[in-house]
Design a protein around this motif. Structure first.
Motif, PDB file in Angstrom:
ATOM      1  N   ILE A  25       0.877  -1.277   0.098  1.00 40.50           N
ATOM      2  CA  ILE A  25      -0.069   0.097  -0.282  1.00 40.50           C
ATOM      3  C   ILE A  25       0.821   1.340   0.046  1.00 40.50           C
ATOM      4  CG2 ILE A  25      -1.749   1.398   1.248  1.00 40.50           C
ATOM      5  CD1 ILE A  25      -2.983  -1.387   2.277  1.00 40.50           C
ATOM      6  N   ARG A  26       0.628   2.029  -1.054  1.00 35.58           N
ATOM      7  CA  ARG A  26       1.393   3.367  -1.060  1.00 35.58           C
ATOM      8  C   ARG A  26       0.169   4.139  -1.552  1.00 35.58           C
ATOM      9  NH1 ARG A  26       4.278   0.369   0.949  1.00 35.58           N
ATOM     10  NH2 ARG A  26       6.718   0.383   0.943  1.00 35.58           N
ATOM     11  N   SER A  27      -0.459   5.103  -0.545  1.00 35.80           N
ATOM     12  CA  SER A  27      -1.725   5.842  -0.925  1.00 35.80           C
ATOM     13  C   SER A  27      -1.332   7.286  -0.627  1.00 35.80           C
ATOM     14  CB  SER A  27      -2.859   5.190  -0.114  1.00 35.80           C
ATOM     15  OG  SER A  27      -3.997   6.086  -0.148  1.00 35.80           O
ATOM     16  N   ILE A  28      -1.920   8.071  -1.625  1.00 38.50           N
ATOM     17  CA  ILE A  28      -1.760   9.592  -1.455  1.00 38.50           C
ATOM     18  C   ILE A  28      -2.996  10.155  -1.634  1.00 38.50           C
ATOM     19  CG2 ILE A  28      -1.167  10.055  -4.062  1.00 38.50           C
ATOM     20  CD1 ILE A  28       0.584  12.288  -3.028  1.00 38.50           C
ATOM     21  N   CYS A  29      -3.592  10.817  -0.462  1.00 43.35           N
ATOM     22  CA  CYS A  29      -4.772  11.403  -0.546  1.00 43.35           C
ATOM     23  C   CYS A  29      -5.057  12.728  -0.460  1.00 43.35           C
ATOM     24  CB  CYS A  29      -5.594  10.739   0.906  1.00 43.35           C
ATOM     25  SG  CYS A  29      -7.183  11.264   1.215  1.00 43.35           S
TER      26      CYS A  29
END
Length: 462
Positions: A25-29
């Motif tokens: 998981i590599r998430s940018i919000c």
């Protein structure tokens, strides 16, 4: 109070489940203000450390008080865990929480989880360097003064394997200065050029951002247009929006109206968060409208058979909107990058004689091979005029064009170094301090007056 998830939080869980099939998981919000996004991520990570052995993480925000606020979300969740689920706690302070047996004499027999997290502040450029870990929660990332340095530290401390996670979440902070890194990463994530996957939260998706609708409520022209673009916006949302804009005070020095400041902090679509900041040279309203139109009505992609040896190596980097028309003139402008995996991409734009964008080539490619690709593209488009920029790596691209014997290349006039009264012609476009503003002014006017038609949404975002 029970942690009942909101609809948008449930959608975020679907994003984490479906967008990372490899389990990395590599998430940018990108979120509006006061969306409570640290809470859902803190919940996920608290669950992670309370139910797994040796799960270590790091929690960080842009400044001390915000870091402590995020830290308190984690400790509140830990304090309110049901007794059967609450692990033994060996250490708990402002900088660290460790689930382990607090009695070192009993630890060997009853060891505890050996899981937990440290808390550091992004004001320290050396934060995140020590130790190895499995997850990171980086809050309000757009405001990190040392974003690139901290990225290196944190990412290098977390192995690229299944079960690890890095969560970046932030409101926007412009496209330059402190906010530039977040903006660049968000753009790369939207293009699919980045391991991080984007998740956007519109302001009207937050249940709290609604108020009772008064009698006789009538939408303004601007609100009607907004609802056309975002049909999920309700009248209750619009009442809250009006009240929020009345709450915003601005001054003439900022150059931004209350509506523009609202769009920065409470965007309806991603571009609003970034386009409403700074001192832009292009018409922001026109850009927002064109981007929104392209989002609603994406251009058709034409099918073209690629038989050329160099182009056929990069089918995913070529996008054709319109196939060449016999007898029509075309021009291809090219911006050359180094071709490095972690560097910028090289780009080529194909325009017809009426300045309509008809195709593009964009991606990582060696400069010399890019020259060969440009020649093959030019031949497809009726021997188009090639305009390669020769600054930096452009010389390698121009040399490859010469080696292929292609003659239709832009030539510029250069003052002779020996006889100043003479001018000589040289191949390629060189951007200089004297011609850059002239070039930009030409594009500003052409775009403003509708003389050029750009249908690449990524170019408009750029």
């Amino acid at each position: 109070m029970p942690f009942n998830l909101r609809k948008i939080q449930l959608r975020y869980l679907e994003h984490l489940k479906n967008d990372f099939p490899d389990g990395i998981i590599r998430s940018i919000c990108l979120k509006p203000r006061q969306a409570g996004w640290s809470t859902i991520i803190a919940g996920l990570n608290t669950h992670r450390i309370a139910t797994n052995y040796s799960s270590k993480g790091i929690v960080m925000a842009d400044k001390f008080d915000r870091t402590m606020a995020v830290h308190s979300i984690y400790t509140t969740m830990i304090d309110n865990l049901p007794a059967p689920l609450k692990p033994m706690i060996a250490k708990r302070n402002e900088s660290e929480v460790l689930f382990d047996n607090p009695d070192p004499l009993k630890r060997e027999r009853f060891p505890g989880l050996a899981s937990g997290f440290i808390t550091e502040t992004a004001l320290d450029e050396n934060a995140g360097k020590s130790s190895s870990r499995q997850w990171a929660h980086l809050s309000e990332y757009a405001f990190y003064k040392f974003a690139m340095e901290l990225d290196q530290s944190v990412q290098n401390s977390i192995p690229l394997v299944r079960g690890t996670a890095i969560f970046k979440e932030s409101t926007a902070s412009g496209v330059s200065g402190t906010g530039e890194s977040f903006y660049a990463q968000w753009m790369a994530a939207e293009r699919g050029d980045y391991i991080y996957r984007p998740f956007f939260i519109a302001w009207y998706e937050i249940e709290d951002y609604a108020m009772e609708v008064p009698r006789g409520f009538i939408l303004t022209k601007e609100e009607i247009e907004l609802v056309k673009r975002c049909p999920l916006i309700t009248n209750a949302n619009l009442v809250w929006r009006r009240m929020k804009m009345r709450e915003i005070h601005t001054d003439s020095d900022s150059g931004l109206s209350p509506e523009e400041l609202f769009c920065q902090d409470f965007p309806s679509w991603p571009e609003q968060a970034f386009l409403s900041t700074g001192r832009p040279i292009f018409d922001m309203t026109q850009l927002k409208n064109d981007i929104a139109d392209l989002r609603a009505n994406p251009p058709e992609i034409a099918s073209i058979k690629i038989a050329q040896p160099n182009l056929s190596m990069y089918p995913d980097l070529l996008t054709i909107f319109k196939v060449p028309v016999k007898g029509k003139k075309y021009v291809i402008g090219a911006d050359i990058a180094e071709g490095l995996e972690q560097g910028d991409s090289s780009s080529a734009k194909i325009l017809d004689e009426d300045l309509n964008e008809v195709g593009l080539f964009h991606g990582k490619i060696d400069p010399d091979r890019f020259g060969r690709v440009l020649v093959e593209l030019a031949k497809i488009y009726n021997n188009a005029l090639l305009v390669p920029e020769i600054n930096n790596m452009g010389f390698s691209t121009l040399e490859a064009i010469k080696q292929m014997g292609y003659l239709r290349v832009y030539m510029r006039s250069v003052q002779d170094e020996i006889e100043e009264s003479k001018e000589t012609a040289k191949l390629g476009w060189r951007t200089t301090s004297s011609n850059k503003q002239k070039m930009l002014n030409g594009l500003i006017a052409a775009y403003r007056d509708g003389e050029i038609k750009i249908i690449d949404i990524n170019l408009l975002r750029e």
